[in-house]
Design a protein around this motif. Structure first.
Motif, PDB file in Angstrom:
ATOM      1  N   ARG A   1       0.738  -1.264  -0.172  1.00 24.18           N
ATOM      2  CA  ARG A   1      -0.165   0.127  -0.121  1.00 24.18           C
ATOM      3  C   ARG A   1       0.936   1.329  -0.076  1.00 24.18           C
ATOM      4  N   LYS A   2       1.905   1.330   0.730  1.00 27.52           N
ATOM      5  CA  LYS A   2       2.677   2.483   0.899  1.00 27.52           C
ATOM      6  C   LYS A   2       4.147   1.840   1.191  1.00 27.52           C
ATOM      7  N   LEU A   3       5.026   2.861   0.380  1.00 27.53           N
ATOM      8  CA  LEU A   3       6.392   2.494   0.238  1.00 27.53           C
ATOM      9  C   LEU A   3       7.084   3.612   0.450  1.00 27.53           C
ATOM     10  N   VAL A   4       8.066   3.576   1.556  1.00 29.15           N
ATOM     11  CA  VAL A   4       9.300   4.332   1.823  1.00 29.15           C
ATOM     12  C   VAL A   4      10.429   3.945   1.320  1.00 29.15           C
ATOM     13  N   LEU A   5      11.229   4.770   0.497  1.00 35.20           N
ATOM     14  CA  LEU A   5      12.606   4.408   0.062  1.00 35.20           C
ATOM     15  C   LEU A   5      13.525   5.839   0.542  1.00 35.20           C
ATOM     16  N   ASN A   6      14.263   5.098   1.537  1.00 40.72           N
ATOM     17  CA  ASN A   6      15.041   6.202   2.407  1.00 40.72           C
ATOM     18  C   ASN A   6      16.456   6.202   1.709  1.00 40.72           C
ATOM     19  N   ASP A   7      16.652   7.208   1.110  1.00 39.28           N
ATOM     20  CA  ASP A   7      17.859   7.796   0.667  1.00 39.28           C
ATOM     21  C   ASP A   7      18.462   6.750  -0.524  1.00 39.28           C
ATOM     22  N   VAL A   8      17.555   6.372  -1.207  1.00 39.57           N
ATOM     23  CA  VAL A   8      17.758   5.451  -2.541  1.00 39.57           C
ATOM     24  C   VAL A   8      16.749   5.495  -3.681  1.00 39.57           C
ATOM     25  N   GLY A   9      17.341   5.351  -4.826  1.00 38.64           N
ATOM     26  CA  GLY A   9      16.348   5.533  -5.964  1.00 38.64           C
ATOM     27  C   GLY A   9      17.103   4.590  -7.177  1.00 38.64           C
ATOM     28  N   PRO A  10      16.500   4.524  -8.445  1.00 35.32           N
ATOM     29  CA  PRO A  10      16.823   3.885  -9.377  1.00 35.32           C
ATOM     30  C   PRO A  10      18.406   4.217  -9.937  1.00 35.32           C
ATOM     31  N   ALA A  11      18.910   5.515  -9.640  1.00 37.39           N
ATOM     32  CA  ALA A  11      19.739   5.821 -10.299  1.00 37.39           C
ATOM     33  C   ALA A  11      20.917   6.149  -8.896  1.00 37.39           C
ATOM     34  N   LEU A  12      22.041   5.551  -8.737  1.00 38.47           N
ATOM     35  CA  LEU A  12      22.922   5.685  -7.717  1.00 38.47           C
ATOM     36  C   LEU A  12      24.193   6.478  -8.315  1.00 38.47           C
ATOM     37  N   GLN A  13      24.788   7.128  -7.450  1.00 38.52           N
ATOM     38  CA  GLN A  13      25.993   7.691  -7.519  1.00 38.52           C
ATOM     39  C   GLN A  13      27.149   6.867  -7.481  1.00 38.52           C
ATOM     40  N   TRP A  14      27.973   6.799  -8.710  1.00 38.38           N
ATOM     41  CA  TRP A  14      28.998   5.822  -8.438  1.00 38.38           C
ATOM     42  C   TRP A  14      30.288   5.914  -7.525  1.00 38.38           C
ATOM     43  N   PRO A  15      30.437   7.359  -7.520  1.00 34.58           N
ATOM     44  CA  PRO A  15      31.667   7.656  -6.252  1.00 34.58           C
ATOM     45  C   PRO A  15      31.109   6.912  -4.986  1.00 34.58           C
ATOM     46  N   ALA A  16      29.797   7.307  -4.685  1.00 31.40           N
ATOM     47  CA  ALA A  16      29.305   6.659  -3.350  1.00 31.40           C
ATOM     48  C   ALA A  16      29.315   5.298  -3.168  1.00 31.40           C
ATOM     49  N   ILE A  17      29.018   4.563  -4.167  1.00 32.66           N
ATOM     50  CA  ILE A  17      29.363   3.008  -4.426  1.00 32.66           C
ATOM     51  C   ILE A  17      30.791   2.841  -4.068  1.00 32.66           C
ATOM     52  N   GLN A  18      31.667   3.473  -4.559  1.00 30.13           N
ATOM     53  CA  GLN A  18      33.215   3.124  -4.536  1.00 30.13           C
ATOM     54  C   GLN A  18      33.440   3.507  -2.980  1.00 30.13           C
ATOM     55  N   ARG A  19      32.879   4.519  -2.353  1.00 27.73           N
ATOM     56  CA  ARG A  19      33.188   4.857  -1.021  1.00 27.73           C
ATOM     57  C   ARG A  19      32.770   3.641  -0.195  1.00 27.73           C
ATOM     58  N   ILE A  20      31.356   3.014  -0.561  1.00 26.89           N
ATOM     59  CA  ILE A  20      31.195   2.040   0.518  1.00 26.89           C
ATOM     60  C   ILE A  20      31.753   0.934   0.232  1.00 26.89           C
ATOM     61  N   GLY A  21      32.078   0.594  -1.126  1.00 29.29           N
ATOM     62  CA  GLY A  21      33.030  -0.622  -1.107  1.00 29.29           C
ATOM     63  C   GLY A  21      34.498  -0.583  -0.661  1.00 29.29           C
ATOM     64  N   ALA A  22      34.885   0.678  -0.223  1.00 29.96           N
ATOM     65  CA  ALA A  22      36.027   0.791   0.272  1.00 29.96           C
ATOM     66  C   ALA A  22      36.427   0.117   1.611  1.00 29.96           C
ATOM     67  N   TYR A  23      35.149   0.005   2.524  1.00 31.14           N
ATOM     68  CA  TYR A  23      35.205  -0.534   3.765  1.00 31.14           C
ATOM     69  C   TYR A  23      34.265  -1.729   3.957  1.00 31.14           C
TER      70      TYR A  23
END
Length: 307
Positions: free
Chosen positions: A141-163
C-alpha cells in the motif's frame, strides 16, 4: 512493547537453504504489517525507534493495531551466512522477503502491507513493488524509499566498497562504535547515547568467552558480489531499476539526506515526476542515510504510514 520478539523463516537458495531472522514488534495478530528492511551493512534493530513509535501511535488491537517486522537480511545480524557468497544480491534478498511474507500471512492474515526500505532495503522494495505479478499476500500500500533510487552515484558506491567486508576486532563496544562513526558520520547528528544504542546490535563476540573481542555482525563475504560491480554495469542496471520504479503502484515517499552522496537531488526530483510520483522529504545536515531516529524523521514516517 520495549523489546521485539526474535523469529526465523527458512528461505530457499542454491545450496541447502538458509534461516533468516526477523524482529517483530507490536501485535502478532495484527492485519497491518509494516516491513522495515535495512541497508547493506546494517541489521533489523536499526528500526527500533521507528517501530516503537509506530506501535505506540497505531494504538491497541481494537483500534487498528500494527505488526512491525524488521528482518536481518541473509548474512547479517542473527541470520545465517550463505554458503555461496554470490547469493548476496538484491534478487535473492527479494525472494527471501517473499518467503517471510508467506510465513507472516500464514500466522495471521495480512490485509494492509507497507514497506520501509533504507538504501539496500529500498532497492529490494523496488524489486518487490515494481513487479505486480509477484505472489504477495496483498499489494504493498505504502512504500518508503530511504535515501535510495533507481540511479545511484558511482563515487558513493566506491566509497562504500572501500570499507565493506572489513569485520574488524574491537576490545569494547565503545571502541567499535567509535570506529563505525568514522565511516558513518554522514548519518547526521546523534547523541552519544543514540549512537551507542545503534552500535550495540552491530557487533558479535569473536569467541564464546566473556572477555572476547568484538567483530562486526555481518559475513565479510557480502563484499564479494558488491566488488564485482563496475560503473558500466551500474549504468545498465539503472535502466532496469527505472523500469521497476515506473511499475510501482504503492503510494511512495522518498526520504533524502540533503547532503546524500548516493541519491542525487536530480534523481530524487525525477522520482516525484514519474512512476508513482513520490512525495519527497529532505533532512538537512544528513547525508547517506537518515537513521529514522531523530524526532523529525520519525514524525515524517509515522505521518505517512499511519495517516
Amino acid at each position: 512493547m520495549n523489546q521485539p520478539s526474535l523469529n526465523h523463516v527458512i528461505c530457499l537458495d542454491a545450496a541447502e537453504g538458509h534461516r533468516m531472522a526477523y524482529w517483530q514488534w507490536g501485535h502478532p495478530d495484527s492485519p497491518h504489517v509494516v516491513l522495515c528492511v535495512h541497508g547493506l551493512t546494517r541489521q533489523g534493530r536499526d528500526f527500533d525507534v521507528l517501530a516503537q513509535a509506530l506501535c505506540t501511535q497505531a494504538g491497541p488491537l481494537s483500534a487498528g493495531s500494527i505488526r512491525v517486522v524488521c528482518p536481518d537480511v541473509a548474512g547479517r545480524g542473527e541470520s545465517e551466512w550463505l554458503q555461496d557468497p554470490m547469493g548476496y544480491q538484491v534478487p535473492a534478498y527479494a525472494a527471501d522477503m517473499l518467503a517471510l511474507l508467506v510465513q507472516l500471512h500464514a500466522q495471521a492474515p495480512i490485509t494492509t502491507l507497507d514497506w520501509v526500505g533504507t538504501s539496500m532495503g529500498g532497492l529490494i522494495g523496488m524489486v518487490v513493488c515494481g513487479q505486480p505479478g509477484l505472489p504477495l499476500p496483498v499489494p504493498v500500500r505504502k512504500l518508503v524509499l530511504n535515501d535510495v533510487g533507481p540511479a545511484l552515484q558511482w563515487p558513493a558506491i566506491q566509497r562504500i566498497g572501500a570499507y565493506l567486508g572489513q569485520a574488524g576486532h574491537f576490545d569494547t563496544l565503545q571502541e567499535a562504535a567509535d570506529a563505525m562513526w568514522t565511516i558513518s558520520s554522514s548519518f547526521g547528528p546523534h547523541t552519544p547515547e543514540q549512537w551507542l544504542a545503534l552500535s550495540q546490535p552491530m557487533v558479535r563476540p569473536v569467541l564464546p568467552d566473556a572477555a572476547s573481542p568484538l567483530r562486526l555482525h555481518y559475513d565479510p563475504a557480502i563484499a564479494i558480489p558488491f566488488r564485482l560491480a563496475d560503473e558500466e554495469g551500474a549504468q545498465q542496471g539503472e535502466a532496469m531499476l527505472w523500469q521497476l520504479y515506473d511499475g510501482i503502484q504503492a503510494e511512495t515517499l522518498v526520504v533524502r539526506g540533503a547532503q546524500s552522496d548516493l541519491l542525487s537531488p536530480q534523481t530524487a526530483q525525477a522520482m516525484t515526476q514519474r512512476g508513482p510520483r513520490a512525495r519527497l522529504v529532505e533532512f538537512d545536515g544528513v547525508g547517506h542515510a537518515p537513521t529514522l531516529i531523530a524526532p523529525d524523521q520519525v514524525a515524517a514516517m509515522t505521518d505517512f504510514l499511519l495517516r
